[in-house]
Design a protein around this motif. Sequence first.
Motif, PDB file in Angstrom:
ATOM      1  N   PHE A   1      -4.373 -19.333 112.415  1.00  0.00           N
ATOM      2  CA  PHE A   1      -5.042 -20.073 111.585  1.00  0.00           C
ATOM      3  C   PHE A   1      -6.795 -19.936 111.469  1.00  0.00           C
ATOM      4  CE2 PHE A   1      -7.545 -24.082 111.172  1.00  0.00           C
ATOM      5  CZ  PHE A   1      -7.041 -24.416 109.903  1.00  0.00           C
ATOM      6  N   GLU A   2      -6.935 -19.596 112.758  1.00  0.00           N
ATOM      7  CA  GLU A   2      -8.488 -19.093 113.072  1.00  0.00           C
ATOM      8  C   GLU A   2      -8.804 -18.031 112.038  1.00  0.00           C
ATOM      9  OE1 GLU A   2     -10.628 -21.178 114.095  1.00  0.00           O
ATOM     10  OE2 GLU A   2      -9.684 -22.728 114.882  1.00  0.00           O
ATOM     11  N   ASN A   3      -8.127 -17.018 112.141  1.00  0.00           N
ATOM     12  CA  ASN A   3      -8.255 -15.594 111.396  1.00  0.00           C
ATOM     13  C   ASN A   3      -7.912 -15.644 110.128  1.00  0.00           C
ATOM     14  OD1 ASN A   3      -9.492 -13.427 113.612  1.00  0.00           O
ATOM     15  ND2 ASN A   3      -7.546 -14.774 114.562  1.00  0.00           N
ATOM     16  N   PHE A   4      -7.165 -16.331 109.533  1.00  0.00           N
ATOM     17  CA  PHE A   4      -6.703 -16.362 108.248  1.00  0.00           C
ATOM     18  C   PHE A   4      -6.819 -17.486 107.043  1.00  0.00           C
ATOM     19  CE2 PHE A   4      -4.267 -12.982 110.593  1.00  0.00           C
ATOM     20  CZ  PHE A   4      -4.355 -12.185 109.769  1.00  0.00           C
ATOM     21  N   LEU A   5      -7.185 -18.515 107.783  1.00  0.00           N
ATOM     22  CA  LEU A   5      -7.558 -19.549 106.980  1.00  0.00           C
ATOM     23  C   LEU A   5      -8.270 -19.320 105.752  1.00  0.00           C
ATOM     24  CD1 LEU A   5      -7.711 -22.755 106.372  1.00  0.00           C
ATOM     25  CD2 LEU A   5      -9.674 -22.992 107.784  1.00  0.00           C
ATOM     26  N   TRP A   6      -9.466 -18.461 105.636  1.00  0.00           N
ATOM     27  CA  TRP A   6     -10.513 -18.239 104.631  1.00  0.00           C
ATOM     28  C   TRP A   6      -9.826 -17.503 103.796  1.00  0.00           C
ATOM     29  CZ3 TRP A   6     -11.952 -13.235 103.355  1.00  0.00           C
ATOM     30  CH2 TRP A   6     -11.769 -12.435 104.342  1.00  0.00           C
ATOM     31  N   ILE A   7      -8.808 -16.519 104.117  1.00  0.00           N
ATOM     32  CA  ILE A   7      -7.716 -15.677 103.202  1.00  0.00           C
ATOM     33  C   ILE A   7      -6.966 -16.633 102.346  1.00  0.00           C
ATOM     34  CG2 ILE A   7      -6.442 -13.692 102.902  1.00  0.00           C
ATOM     35  CD1 ILE A   7      -7.821 -12.565 105.501  1.00  0.00           C
ATOM     36  N   ASN A   8      -6.555 -17.680 103.224  1.00  0.00           N
ATOM     37  CA  ASN A   8      -5.346 -18.509 102.453  1.00  0.00           C
ATOM     38  C   ASN A   8      -6.364 -19.332 101.479  1.00  0.00           C
ATOM     39  OD1 ASN A   8      -4.317 -21.659 102.854  1.00  0.00           O
ATOM     40  ND2 ASN A   8      -2.567 -19.918 103.012  1.00  0.00           N
ATOM     41  N   ARG A   9      -7.492 -19.760 101.984  1.00  0.00           N
ATOM     42  CA  ARG A   9      -8.155 -20.803 100.803  1.00  0.00           C
ATOM     43  C   ARG A   9      -8.548 -20.099  99.683  1.00  0.00           C
ATOM     44  NH1 ARG A   9     -12.377 -23.250 104.405  1.00  0.00           N
ATOM     45  NH2 ARG A   9     -10.914 -24.680 105.241  1.00  0.00           N
ATOM     46  N   ILE A  10      -8.974 -18.668  99.894  1.00  0.00           N
ATOM     47  CA  ILE A  10      -9.459 -17.941  98.561  1.00  0.00           C
ATOM     48  C   ILE A  10      -8.099 -17.844  97.818  1.00  0.00           C
ATOM     49  CG2 ILE A  10     -10.294 -15.644  97.863  1.00  0.00           C
ATOM     50  CD1 ILE A  10     -12.159 -15.720 100.297  1.00  0.00           C
ATOM     51  N   GLY A  11      -6.899 -17.356  98.348  1.00  0.00           N
ATOM     52  CA  GLY A  11      -5.669 -17.255  97.607  1.00  0.00           C
ATOM     53  C   GLY A  11      -5.369 -18.468  96.966  1.00  0.00           C
ATOM     54  N   LEU A  12      -5.245 -19.466  97.790  1.00  0.00           N
ATOM     55  CA  LEU A  12      -5.043 -20.751  96.826  1.00  0.00           C
ATOM     56  C   LEU A  12      -6.018 -20.996  95.611  1.00  0.00           C
ATOM     57  CD1 LEU A  12      -4.375 -23.266  99.746  1.00  0.00           C
ATOM     58  CD2 LEU A  12      -2.354 -22.126  98.196  1.00  0.00           C
ATOM     59  N   LEU A  13      -7.141 -20.892  95.824  1.00  0.00           N
ATOM     60  CA  LEU A  13      -8.210 -20.842  94.795  1.00  0.00           C
ATOM     61  C   LEU A  13      -7.826 -20.054  93.797  1.00  0.00           C
ATOM     62  CD1 LEU A  13     -10.817 -22.379  93.792  1.00  0.00           C
ATOM     63  CD2 LEU A  13     -12.122 -20.910  94.900  1.00  0.00           C
ATOM     64  N   MET A  14      -7.697 -18.777  93.980  1.00  0.00           N
ATOM     65  CA  MET A  14      -7.305 -17.856  92.790  1.00  0.00           C
ATOM     66  C   MET A  14      -6.136 -18.289  92.047  1.00  0.00           C
ATOM     67  SD  MET A  14      -8.498 -14.119  94.497  1.00  0.00           S
ATOM     68  CE  MET A  14      -8.052 -13.406  93.049  1.00  0.00           C
ATOM     69  N   GLY A  15      -5.132 -18.745  92.838  1.00  0.00           N
ATOM     70  CA  GLY A  15      -4.043 -19.040  92.392  1.00  0.00           C
ATOM     71  C   GLY A  15      -4.035 -20.200  91.438  1.00  0.00           C
ATOM     72  N   LEU A  16      -4.975 -21.274  91.751  1.00  0.00           N
ATOM     73  CA  LEU A  16      -5.078 -22.438  90.877  1.00  0.00           C
ATOM     74  C   LEU A  16      -5.797 -22.002  89.540  1.00  0.00           C
ATOM     75  CD1 LEU A  16      -5.419 -25.230  90.506  1.00  0.00           C
ATOM     76  CD2 LEU A  16      -7.664 -25.376  91.430  1.00  0.00           C
ATOM     77  N   ILE A  17      -6.753 -21.078  89.509  1.00  0.00           N
ATOM     78  CA  ILE A  17      -7.430 -20.639  88.502  1.00  0.00           C
ATOM     79  C   ILE A  17      -6.339 -19.769  87.467  1.00  0.00           C
ATOM     80  CG2 ILE A  17      -9.144 -18.881  87.823  1.00  0.00           C
ATOM     81  CD1 ILE A  17     -10.930 -19.592  90.259  1.00  0.00           C
ATOM     82  N   LEU A  18      -5.609 -18.763  88.307  1.00  0.00           N
ATOM     83  CA  LEU A  18      -4.669 -18.268  87.168  1.00  0.00           C
ATOM     84  C   LEU A  18      -3.869 -18.980  86.862  1.00  0.00           C
ATOM     85  CD1 LEU A  18      -4.352 -14.993  89.592  1.00  0.00           C
ATOM     86  CD2 LEU A  18      -5.633 -15.032  87.405  1.00  0.00           C
ATOM     87  N   TRP A  19      -3.279 -19.977  87.406  1.00  0.00           N
ATOM     88  CA  TRP A  19      -2.358 -20.920  87.073  1.00  0.00           C
ATOM     89  C   TRP A  19      -2.832 -21.764  85.746  1.00  0.00           C
ATOM     90  CZ3 TRP A  19       2.732 -21.806  87.579  1.00  0.00           C
ATOM     91  CH2 TRP A  19       3.351 -23.288  87.381  1.00  0.00           C
ATOM     92  N   CYS A  20      -4.005 -22.203  86.002  1.00  0.00           N
ATOM     93  CA  CYS A  20      -4.613 -22.974  84.744  1.00  0.00           C
ATOM     94  C   CYS A  20      -4.986 -22.045  83.454  1.00  0.00           C
ATOM     95  CB  CYS A  20      -5.821 -23.665  85.368  1.00  0.00           C
ATOM     96  SG  CYS A  20      -5.591 -24.918  86.449  1.00  0.00           S
ATOM     97  N   LEU A  21      -5.360 -20.566  83.807  1.00  0.00           N
ATOM     98  CA  LEU A  21      -5.450 -19.980  82.687  1.00  0.00           C
ATOM     99  C   LEU A  21      -4.609 -19.379  81.874  1.00  0.00           C
ATOM    100  CD1 LEU A  21      -8.313 -17.445  84.325  1.00  0.00           C
ATOM    101  CD2 LEU A  21      -8.503 -18.975  82.618  1.00  0.00           C
ATOM    102  N   PHE A  22      -3.254 -19.628  82.689  1.00  0.00           N
ATOM    103  CA  PHE A  22      -2.111 -19.182  81.599  1.00  0.00           C
ATOM    104  C   PHE A  22      -1.742 -20.295  80.764  1.00  0.00           C
ATOM    105  CE2 PHE A  22      -1.141 -15.376  84.183  1.00  0.00           C
ATOM    106  CZ  PHE A  22      -0.325 -14.716  83.567  1.00  0.00           C
ATOM    107  N   GLY A  23      -2.572 -21.248  80.740  1.00  0.00           N
ATOM    108  CA  GLY A  23      -2.218 -22.385  79.976  1.00  0.00           C
ATOM    109  C   GLY A  23      -2.788 -21.675  78.469  1.00  0.00           C
ATOM    110  N   LEU A  24      -3.450 -20.815  78.419  1.00  0.00           N
ATOM    111  CA  LEU A  24      -3.936 -20.267  77.118  1.00  0.00           C
ATOM    112  C   LEU A  24      -2.900 -19.354  76.639  1.00  0.00           C
ATOM    113  CD1 LEU A  24      -7.698 -19.363  77.933  1.00  0.00           C
ATOM    114  CD2 LEU A  24      -6.999 -21.186  76.775  1.00  0.00           C
ATOM    115  N   ILE A  25      -2.032 -18.651  77.843  1.00  0.00           N
ATOM    116  CA  ILE A  25      -1.069 -17.859  77.346  1.00  0.00           C
ATOM    117  C   ILE A  25       0.102 -18.765  76.618  1.00  0.00           C
ATOM    118  CG2 ILE A  25       0.900 -16.137  78.071  1.00  0.00           C
ATOM    119  CD1 ILE A  25      -2.142 -15.199  78.062  1.00  0.00           C
TER     120      ILE A  25
END
Length: 321
Positions: free
Chosen positions: A33-57
């Motif tokens: 958790f201490e070492n990978f939380l920041w990667i997990n958080r960035i991954g979730l944020l990028m996933g949210l952005i891509l998930w929403c952008l596919f609304g244009l598709i």
Amino acid sequence: MNLPELSDLLELAKQKRLRFTDDLEETFQDYFFENFLWINRIGLLMGLILWCLFGLIDLIGAPLSYRQAWLIRYGMGAPVIILVILTTFRPIYRQMMRPLSALVTLTAGLGVIAIVRLAQPTEPANLYYIFGLMVILVFLYTVPGTQFGLALVVTLLLLAIQPLAYLLRFDGSITTNLGPRLIISNAFLVTLGIVGLIGLYFFELSIRRNFIQRLIIQKEEDRSNALLLNVLPAPAAERLKRGERIADYYPAISVLFADIVGFTPLSAHLSPDQVVNLLNVVFSSFDRLTEQSTLEKIKTIGDAYMVVSGLPVARPDHAQV
């Protein structure tokens, strides 16, 4: 936490299991958790952005049913991802990071399958969107947070639900002539699932072995520090570990050398246990006095006790202490 013995750690470093004993597993989860939380958080944020952008598709892939697709995308998928992202800032996420990461992937995968079944047969989404599951699975295998066991469960669920969603529409009708389409799509998805799970297994195994290697290094450092403190005073040992050259000059110090008078003939009439107990009582008292007066114990030899004042920290009142 009490670390396992060095021999046990060396054995753990060779194992291929993705599970430690309960206490060690809890420590590993904290380390992860201490070492990978920041990667997990960035991954979730990028996933949210891509998930929403596919609304244009969706406007291109489902021109007739994009409103229903948006209801799934923005009414179901996006809120779940946002809620998990917000949870990453709460203490409870320490225990929930891996299950919630798997939940995000499962929700997104089910959302893609639902959009496929909502799309009209003439819309591109009905034919091509199922391959969006490949993106979802890649996210599952590459963004740290999902445990191998949970990733396996999510993969099997999505692979099992996907053909059923092809065959059975929401209105209960059965779609026909899907043989080649099912074979091709499942061939790609199953292959990706196998490759991704194998990669995830070795990724987590390498993290666990790295964790054990850190514990082994810590164990060796603790042992070397203990040996060093038996030879040198703590301030000198710290300076030596920093790579400093120790060549200090002290113009005046006081040295006390205490010896038990008549110890040799006395010990001849005592058993070994009695001798050890006697020395333990005497030297323990000396240790307490030494600590109270901030003196530096040098060594004990037999029944002799040596202590110094004004060293390694110089003090003008060394003789009066």
